[in-house]
Design an enzyme around this catalytic site. Structure first.
Site, PDB file in Angstrom:
ATOM      1  N   THR A  14       0.821  -1.215   0.000  1.00 19.62           N
ATOM      2  CA  THR A  14       0.000   0.000   0.000  1.00 19.62           C
ATOM      3  C   THR A  14       0.850   1.256   0.000  1.00 19.62           C
ATOM      4  O   THR A  14       0.442   2.285  -0.541  1.00 19.62           O
ATOM      5  CB  THR A  14      -0.927  -0.029   1.234  1.00 19.62           C
ATOM      6  N   SER A  73       1.564  -7.825  -0.701  1.00 17.17           N
ATOM      7  CA  SER A  73       2.448  -8.672   0.104  1.00 17.17           C
ATOM      8  C   SER A  73       1.979 -10.117   0.178  1.00 17.17           C
ATOM      9  O   SER A  73       2.755 -10.994   0.566  1.00 17.17           O
ATOM     10  CB  SER A  73       2.637  -8.079   1.493  1.00 17.17           C
ATOM     11  N   THR A 121       1.589  -4.281   4.261  1.00 18.38           N
ATOM     12  CA  THR A 121       1.438  -4.539   5.697  1.00 18.38           C
ATOM     13  C   THR A 121       0.804  -5.907   5.992  1.00 18.38           C
ATOM     14  O   THR A 121       0.962  -6.425   7.085  1.00 18.38           O
ATOM     15  CB  THR A 121       0.569  -3.448   6.358  1.00 18.38           C
ATOM     16  N   ASP A 122       0.090  -6.475   5.011  1.00 22.62           N
ATOM     17  CA  ASP A 122      -0.631  -7.730   5.288  1.00 22.62           C
ATOM     18  C   ASP A 122       0.298  -8.843   5.778  1.00 22.62           C
ATOM     19  O   ASP A 122      -0.039  -9.573   6.705  1.00 22.62           O
ATOM     20  CB  ASP A 122      -1.382  -8.210   4.035  1.00 22.62           C
TER      21      ASP A 122
HETATM   22  N1  ASP Z   1      -3.251  -3.805   2.370  1.00 19.03           N
HETATM   23  C1  ASP Z   1      -1.917  -4.162   2.172  1.00 19.03           C
HETATM   24  C2  ASP Z   1      -0.923  -3.128   2.667  1.00 19.03           C
HETATM   25  O1  ASP Z   1      -1.197  -2.541   3.670  1.00 19.03           O
HETATM   26  C3  ASP Z   1      -1.584  -4.655   0.841  1.00 19.03           C
HETATM   27  C4  ASP Z   1      -0.354  -5.502   0.957  1.00 19.03           C
HETATM   28  O2  ASP Z   1      -0.107  -6.076   2.011  1.00 19.03           O
HETATM   29  O3  ASP Z   1       0.383  -5.551  -0.014  1.00 19.03           O
HETATM   30  O4  ASP Z   1       0.104  -2.880   2.115  1.00 19.03           O
END
Ligand code: ASP
Length: 350
Positions: A40, A87, A120-121
């Site tokens: 993100t 991720s 973050t995932d």
């Molecule tokens: N929602 C996720 C983020 O916070 C997407 C990911 O993990 O790539 O980055």
């Protein structure tokens, strides 16, 4: 009001360019490399209020760096694009590439630290993997964002500046790999994503944070320390990691799912058990049989925090949640550890 990505970025660059730059000094700034993987923090959307349907992993590291010229005040920064994806797509192969590159960079005397931008995932899985496979006292900092770069009040630029500042700070040495978001500094070993959408999602419920950012400066709560059960694994010769599956446990769970995992190629299994890593009597029996056939099974917990003790029929995950247990089991299998050694990796405090 909608703004295009280009106008949002231009606005950002103009605002940043207008901020005063500190006077030049003759001291050499610490060398920091940013390894970008997507997420993100590199996400964009046509709408500046969209924080769920944007495209993660769409802006390159050059764009992210241009949006935060302030990092040039604290370090000499270089960027490398390792991947640009959500991720959920980070694979064993990308993990190994990252670990080898970081060990290589930090082995050079002139390099002060490394920052990794990441979705973050699954950031906690990559952070934990690097914590167990990077051999250096120098800072390694993972950073992400909960709002895409195009959102009003995007958190990525400040998070990135704090991550670079932390990696450039000598007080950040000997603390293991760290995760920075929302002004908080967490240890890779214990920090976990606890909320699917909010900015304050990263927590380490019992151990707590290592520190906090105040007005751009890292403030630590403790002197440097290491997690008690942290082990080191040399992955320099590995090109892949053995597959390990996680099974989530619940009432009336079918033991046949264990066999399905093994038949699909799993070399080890982690169970997200209830409470202190518990399952039904039928599952216990099936797990015992699997362990006797030499397939290691690790009991972790679906509770989100807490300790799981070793059972008569399987290894207990200690303080590790299921996704971190999976990484440790992969590394234990890759190192050729037997069941006894694997159990010790999970709980060397016993
Ligand atoms: N929602 C996720 C983020 O916070 C997407 C990911 O993990 O790539 O980055």
């Amino acid at each position: 009001m909608k703004r295009t990505l280009l106008s949002a970025l231009l606005t950002g660059v103009l605002v940043y360019a207008a901020t005063p730059v500190s006077a030049a000094t003759d001291t050499v700034k610490p060398a920091i490399t940013i390894l970008a993987t997507g997420g993100t923090i590199a996400g964009s959307s046509a709408s500046n209020t969209d924080t769920t349907d944007y495209k993660a992993g769409s802006l390159g590291i050059d764009v992210l760096m241009k949006a935060v010229p302030e990092m040039n005040d604290v370090a000499t920064v270089k960027g490398e694009q390792i991947s640009n994806t959500i991720s959920g797509n980070i694979s064993s192969s990308i993990l190994l590439t990252l670990s080898k590159r970081i060990n290589g960079l930090l082995g050079s005397e002139g390099q002060q630290g490394v920052v990794i931008t990441h979705g973050t995932d699954t950031i906690e899985e990559t952070a934990f993997f690097l914590d167990l496979t990077v051999k250096s006292d120098k800072p390694v900092v993972l950073v992400g964002a909960m709002r895409p770069a195009t959102a009003i009040s995007a958190d990525g630029p400040m998070n990135l500046l704090e991550a670079v500042t932390l990696a450039a700070d000598s007080k950040a040495q000997k603390r293991g790999v760290m995760v920075v978001l929302n002004d908080r500094i967490g240890s890779a070993f214990y920090t976990s994503k606890t909320n699917s959408t909010t900015l304050d999602t990263f927590k380490a419920y019992d151990p707590g944070y290592l520190g906090v950012f105040v007005s751009g400066k890292p403030k630590f709560y403790f002197t440097p320390a290491q997690p008690v059960d942290r082990n080191f694994f040399d992955v320099s010769k590995l090109n892949d990691l053995p597959p390990v599956e996680i099974l989530y446990s619940y009432q009336d769970q079918l033991p046949a799912m264990l066999d399905a995992a093994v038949q699909s190629g799993a070399k080890g299994i982690v169970i997200a058990g209830s409470g202190n890593g518990n399952v039904s009597s039928k599952m216990e029996q099936a797990i015992k049989q699997l362990s006797e056939k030499g397939v290691p099974v690790v009991m972790s917990a679906r509770t989100g925090s807490g300790y799981v003790s070793t059972k008569s029929f399987a290894i207990g995950a200690g303080f590790l949640n299921p996704q971190k247990s999976r990484i440790l089991l992969q590394l234990a299998l890759a190192s050729g550890a037997d069941l006894k050694q694997t159990a010790q990796y999970f709980d060397s405090q016993r």
